[in-house]
Motif scaffolding. Structure first.
Motif, PDB file in Angstrom:
ATOM      1  N   GLN A  58      -3.967  -5.823   8.638  1.00  0.00           N
ATOM      2  CA  GLN A  58      -3.749  -3.956   8.102  1.00  0.00           C
ATOM      3  C   GLN A  58      -2.577  -3.865   6.390  1.00  0.00           C
ATOM      4  OE1 GLN A  58      -4.587  -0.750   9.773  1.00  0.00           O
ATOM      5  NE2 GLN A  58      -5.562  -1.979  11.829  1.00  0.00           N
ATOM      6  N   HIS A  59      -2.559  -3.431   5.635  1.00  0.00           N
ATOM      7  CA  HIS A  59      -1.824  -3.168   4.944  1.00  0.00           C
ATOM      8  C   HIS A  59      -1.875  -2.260   3.818  1.00  0.00           C
ATOM      9  CE1 HIS A  59       1.120  -5.385   1.614  1.00  0.00           C
ATOM     10  NE2 HIS A  59       0.753  -4.768   0.777  1.00  0.00           N
ATOM     11  N   TYR A  60      -0.371  -1.625   3.842  1.00  0.00           N
ATOM     12  CA  TYR A  60       0.658  -0.380   3.859  1.00  0.00           C
ATOM     13  C   TYR A  60       0.870  -0.406   2.301  1.00  0.00           C
ATOM     14  CZ  TYR A  60      -2.214   0.938   8.131  1.00  0.00           C
ATOM     15  OH  TYR A  60      -3.397   1.354   9.214  1.00  0.00           O
ATOM     16  N   LEU A  61       1.266   0.520   2.063  1.00  0.00           N
ATOM     17  CA  LEU A  61       1.513   0.751   0.569  1.00  0.00           C
ATOM     18  C   LEU A  61       2.398   1.870   0.223  1.00  0.00           C
ATOM     19  CD1 LEU A  61      -0.993  -0.996  -2.386  1.00  0.00           C
ATOM     20  CD2 LEU A  61       1.489  -2.499  -1.328  1.00  0.00           C
ATOM     21  N   VAL A  62       3.195   2.619   0.109  1.00  0.00           N
ATOM     22  CA  VAL A  62       3.585   3.450  -0.720  1.00  0.00           C
ATOM     23  C   VAL A  62       4.167   3.245  -2.260  1.00  0.00           C
ATOM     24  CG1 VAL A  62       4.500   4.308   1.589  1.00  0.00           C
ATOM     25  CG2 VAL A  62       6.071   3.068   0.313  1.00  0.00           C
ATOM     26  N   VAL A  63       3.852   4.834  -2.777  1.00  0.00           N
ATOM     27  CA  VAL A  63       4.718   5.310  -3.441  1.00  0.00           C
ATOM     28  C   VAL A  63       5.617   5.793  -3.447  1.00  0.00           C
ATOM     29  CG1 VAL A  63       3.509   6.208  -4.312  1.00  0.00           C
ATOM     30  CG2 VAL A  63       4.475   5.330  -6.212  1.00  0.00           C
ATOM     31  N   GLU A  64       7.531   5.554  -4.439  1.00  0.00           N
ATOM     32  CA  GLU A  64       8.231   6.237  -4.734  1.00  0.00           C
ATOM     33  C   GLU A  64       8.505   6.810  -5.429  1.00  0.00           C
ATOM     34  OE1 GLU A  64      10.779   3.874  -0.738  1.00  0.00           O
ATOM     35  OE2 GLU A  64      11.199   3.565  -3.381  1.00  0.00           O
TER      36      GLU A  64
ATOM     37  N   VAL B  85       8.632   8.621  -0.775  1.00  0.00           N
ATOM     38  CA  VAL B  85       8.210   8.319  -0.353  1.00  0.00           C
ATOM     39  C   VAL B  85       6.472   9.438  -1.174  1.00  0.00           C
ATOM     40  CG1 VAL B  85       5.804   8.089   1.390  1.00  0.00           C
ATOM     41  CG2 VAL B  85       8.798   6.585   1.152  1.00  0.00           C
ATOM     42  N   VAL B  86       6.348   9.321  -2.440  1.00  0.00           N
ATOM     43  CA  VAL B  86       5.264  10.626  -2.566  1.00  0.00           C
ATOM     44  C   VAL B  86       3.923   9.980  -2.555  1.00  0.00           C
ATOM     45  CG1 VAL B  86       6.897  11.870  -4.275  1.00  0.00           C
ATOM     46  CG2 VAL B  86       5.134   9.672  -5.166  1.00  0.00           C
ATOM     47  N   GLY B  87       3.186   8.531  -1.856  1.00  0.00           N
ATOM     48  CA  GLY B  87       2.258   8.372  -1.618  1.00  0.00           C
ATOM     49  C   GLY B  87       1.915   7.411  -0.884  1.00  0.00           C
ATOM     50  N   CYS B  88       0.821   6.885  -0.193  1.00  0.00           N
ATOM     51  CA  CYS B  88       0.617   5.710   0.700  1.00  0.00           C
ATOM     52  C   CYS B  88      -0.830   5.528   0.468  1.00  0.00           C
ATOM     53  CB  CYS B  88       0.856   6.398   2.189  1.00  0.00           C
ATOM     54  SG  CYS B  88       0.195   7.040   2.862  1.00  0.00           S
ATOM     55  N   MET B  89      -1.027   4.066   0.689  1.00  0.00           N
ATOM     56  CA  MET B  89      -2.107   3.476   0.439  1.00  0.00           C
ATOM     57  C   MET B  89      -2.544   2.805   1.457  1.00  0.00           C
ATOM     58  SD  MET B  89      -5.124   2.559  -2.165  1.00  0.00           S
ATOM     59  CE  MET B  89      -6.522   1.782  -1.306  1.00  0.00           C
ATOM     60  N   GLY B  90      -3.959   2.685   2.712  1.00  0.00           N
ATOM     61  CA  GLY B  90      -3.941   1.882   3.582  1.00  0.00           C
ATOM     62  C   GLY B  90      -5.100   0.916   3.378  1.00  0.00           C
TER      63      GLY B  90
END
Ligand SMILES: CC(C)(COP(=O)(O)OP(=O)(O)OC[C@H]1O[C@@H](n2cnc3c(N)ncnc32)[C@H](O)[C@@H]1OP(=O)(O)O)[C@@H](O)C(=O)NCCC(=O)NCCS
Length: 139
Positions: free
Chosen positions: A35-41, A46-51
């Protein structure tokens, strides 16, 4: 995403979904090499995330994507999803799929901009009885 982002991510999930993931699900995801998780700042927040998860059949499946309501329609979701698609290509994935609620017009429009195609309708897929659409996004 790291464990240090979890508190912020849980707030985002609660704002974005009626049935948000619990902390343990993210913790397990961060520990799972598939699994891989990204955040956007923005400004350090942190204002967004995706997995995503890599599956056996050279498929990458998106598990979650959400942008803070105050930051939507600014291209951040597009950046997150584009990064996840690029990573799937780098992994050698042959397909990229995700589920979306039939009633989630914003998300369905969002995926349309990535040329998503509907593979099938999953009846009563969600706990509240709503159907899902299984979408495929071109790599
Ligand atoms: C879906 C979501 C992640 C989109 O993130 P976003 O950062 O707002 O999206 P972007 O700004 O990158 O939008 C890219 C394009 O998608 C389309 N789009 C995005 N949101 C839309 C909306 N509410 N209505 C119509 N089109 C939309 C538009 O074409 C948009 O381009 P434009 O703003 O130049 O017109 C966000 O709405 C969200 O977090 N929703 C709640 C959680 C959720 O439903 N996640 C998806 C689960 S499957």
């Amino acid at each position: 995403m790291t464990a240090a982002d979890l508190d912020a991510v849980l707030v985002l999930e609660a704002l974005g979904f009626s049935d948000p993931w619990p902390r343990e699900a993210f913790q397990e995801g961060l520990d799972d090499p598939a699994q891989h998780y990204l955040v956007v700042e923005q400004g350090g927040a942190v204002v967004g995330c995706m997995g995503t998860i890599r599956l056996a059949d050279h498929r990458v499946h998106a598990l979650t994507i959400t942008i803070h309501p105050d930051w939507r329609r600014r291209g951040l979701g597009r950046r997150l999803l584009a990064a996840a698609l690029q990573q799937a290509r780098d992994w050698g994935a042959r397909s990229f799929t995700l589920e979306v609620r039939v009633g989630n017009t914003a998300a369905r429009n969002f995926y349309r901009t990535f040329d998503a195609v509907t593979l099938k309708r999953l009846r009563r897929y969600y706990r509240d009885g709503e159907d899902a659409l299984l979408l495929s996004l071109p790599l």
